[in-house]
Write a protein that holds these residues in place. Structure first.
Motif: not given
Length: 540
Positions: A245-254
């Protein structure tokens, strides 16, 4: 500081070539067949630039390898032994993908050379295949055979099998013995909602996955790691056409289920793109430990630490020995990481060989060691699940060619003793690459997975006090088979002013089940996020 530029070195005896200038935004380079090593690096002041995307494309302009240069990760490299043997027809492209530039030089072509890495995006045969892979139809099948003839075997996505009895593959599958990772649907764009999964299978081919700006692209083999009651971190994964994936790191706000791209938020050396790794959070030190995984023919035994307080990555220089592993399990207990199982890379004495060993990493001393373990050990396996409950690690399922497991083992962390768990009730069928999440002090959930032929959609709960399995009907979740997905539990958090604010439950208890991503063995890679209150599961 000197003007910004991106440079490349083609081979150990060649001088650097500048391939992207300060005022440029994209550059393409063709590479000679004799090239066995490539190194890309940036030099100078990044200014407002966020990242530079890097692609290798074959003669049909299909990307076959990807990475990013960032202000905190200024170098990328490829070797013939890890990502393929250069032959003919491939192109290296670097492109400004974030921040600002003068955009005065839209395209800069450096030279006219030829190259093609062996690792072709369409269907390299990987080494950890649980079963026979699906074939495409017609002329495309013949084309894939020619491209993949004589290629090496590597790790494989679980969502990739022909419906046939799994078997151990020989070392040299000739032409006609090569198979595609997915069926014709593999080229489709990934879906973002459960209702559109099947419809997407009818879309036209796309040469590479495209990530929406507001959420991660579809993927499997990633990790989703909670770090506080409102936040989880997504790391890694692989999508359509076996592209990392070109977008390997994400932050999820639950709190509002929103995603924020996070690759450039943290300083320090970010982990190289990978799948089959583990990401484990230590609530005491507030750090995420990323271990192992694989990328094409490159397998990892490194430890990367993300400090969630300072938002900085650190690559650990650890003492002791631990083998490169992928699709292992990693459990945190009293500040130490317990790694079990996983599949070894080639070359290894056992083809597709898996581990049955425990390796422990002590972060305070930065050292690996192997404990003395007694009792009845599980058979070697990979793609299994493991969860820590009441001072015990429960290990379920997994795969070691040609066997798929549905057995349960328990490791007493006080005695360091394994024992087989005799279960009752309706047990899950054999599977690997399933999702697992702890629901309470005595219950954990198993969902989906891969049985060697198909992705699965069923759900089960195991009670550690009674050693009893029970099946669970979740219509929304059970409607779509998936494997290689992520399942976590997190506290419910209500937005301020919510009409349900009075019904908020204690923050200390995990209240919400979240399911993200995975693949269905039909060519779809998911980016949907499914949520359900844990209380509803308990009532069932």
């Amino acid at each position: 500081m000197e003007d910004f530029g991106v440079y490349a070195i083609f081979g150990v005896d060649e001088p650097p070539q500048q391939i992207l200038r300060r005022d440029g935004w994209q550059s393409s380079v063709e590479i000679q067949p004799s090239v066995q090593l490539m190194v890309l690096f940036s030099r100078g002041d990044w200014g407002k630039r966020d990242s530079i995307s890097v692609e290798l494309a074959d003669e049909r302009d299909i990307p076959i390898n990807m990475g990013k240069l960032t202000p905190f990760n200024k170098c990328l490299s490829w070797e013939a032994g890890e990502d393929g043997v250069w032959s003919c027809g491939a192109t290296l492209t670097v492109k400004l993908s974030g921040g600002t530039s003068d955009f005065l030089d839209p395209v800069l072509t450096v030279s006219q050379m030829e190259c093609t890495p062996e690792c072709n995006s369409t269907a390299p045969v990987l080494r950890e295949c649980p079963g026979k892979r699906k074939w495409s139809q017609g002329e495309e099948e013949e084309e894939e055979e020619e491209i993949n003839e004589g290629r090496g075997k590597e790790n494989i996505c679980p969502n990739a099998s022909q419906k046939a009895t799994p078997h151990r593959r020989g070392k040299n599958n000739g032409r006609g013995g090569q198979t595609r990772l997915f069926s014709q649907k593999e080229e489709q764009t990934t879906t973002s909602s459960a209702q559109s999964h099947k419809a997407k299978g009818k879309q036209a081919k796309t040469p590479s996955q495209t990530a929406p700006l507001d959420k991660p692209s579809g993927r499997w083999g990633q990790t989703l790691c909670p770090i506080d009651p409102q936040t989880a971190i997504l790391i890694g994964g692989q999508g359509s056409r076996m592209q990392f994936c070109k977008d390997p790191i994400w932050k999820l706000c639950t709190e509002d289920l929103s995603w924020v791209p996070a690759e450039t938020l943290a300083e320090g050396p970010t982990p190289e793109a990978r799948i089959g790794h583990t990401a484990t959070y230590d609530p005491e030190s507030k750090r995420i430990f990323v271990f192992g995984g694989s990328k094409h023919k490159k397998w990892f035994n490194d430890v990367h630490i993300l400090d969630t307080q300072s938002w900085r990555w650190t690559l650990v220089e650890a003492q002791g020995k631990v083998p490169p592993l992928a699709y292992h399990s990693c459990s945190m207990f009293r500040g130490e990481l317990f790694v079990f199982g996983g599949v070894f890379p080639r070359p290894h004495p056992e083809p597709d060989g898996c581990s049955d060993s425990i390796y422990i990493f002590n972060p305070d001393m930065a050292i690996w060691y192997q404990p003395i373990v007694n009792g009845e050990k599980p058979a070697p396996r990979s793609g299994h699940s493991a969860c820590v409950m009441q001072g015990r690690i429960f290990v379920f399922g997994g795969w070691d060619t040609p066997v798929c497991f549905n057995d349960m083992f328990m490791l007493d962390l006080g005695l360091m003793e394994f024992s087989a768990v005799k279960t009752s009730g309706t047990a899950p069928s054999p599977r690997s690459w399933h999702g697992c999440a702890v629901l309470s002090d005595c219950n954990f959930l198993i969902h989906g997975g891969y049985n060697g032929n198909n992705a699965l959609s069923d759900t089960f709960i195991f009670n550690t006090d009674t050693s009893c399995w029970s099946s669970l009907l979740l219509p929304q979740l059970n409607s779509f088979p998936r494997a290689g997905h992520s399942i976590i539990t997190m506290p419910i958090t209500w937005r301020k002013g919510s009409i349900d604010e009075e019904e908020d439950l204690p923050e200390s208890a995990p209240q919400t089940l979240l399911v993200f991503g995975g693949g269905d063995n039909e060519g779809s890679f998911f980016s949907d996020l499914y949520t359900m209150p844990v209380e509803e599961l308990r009532r069932d």
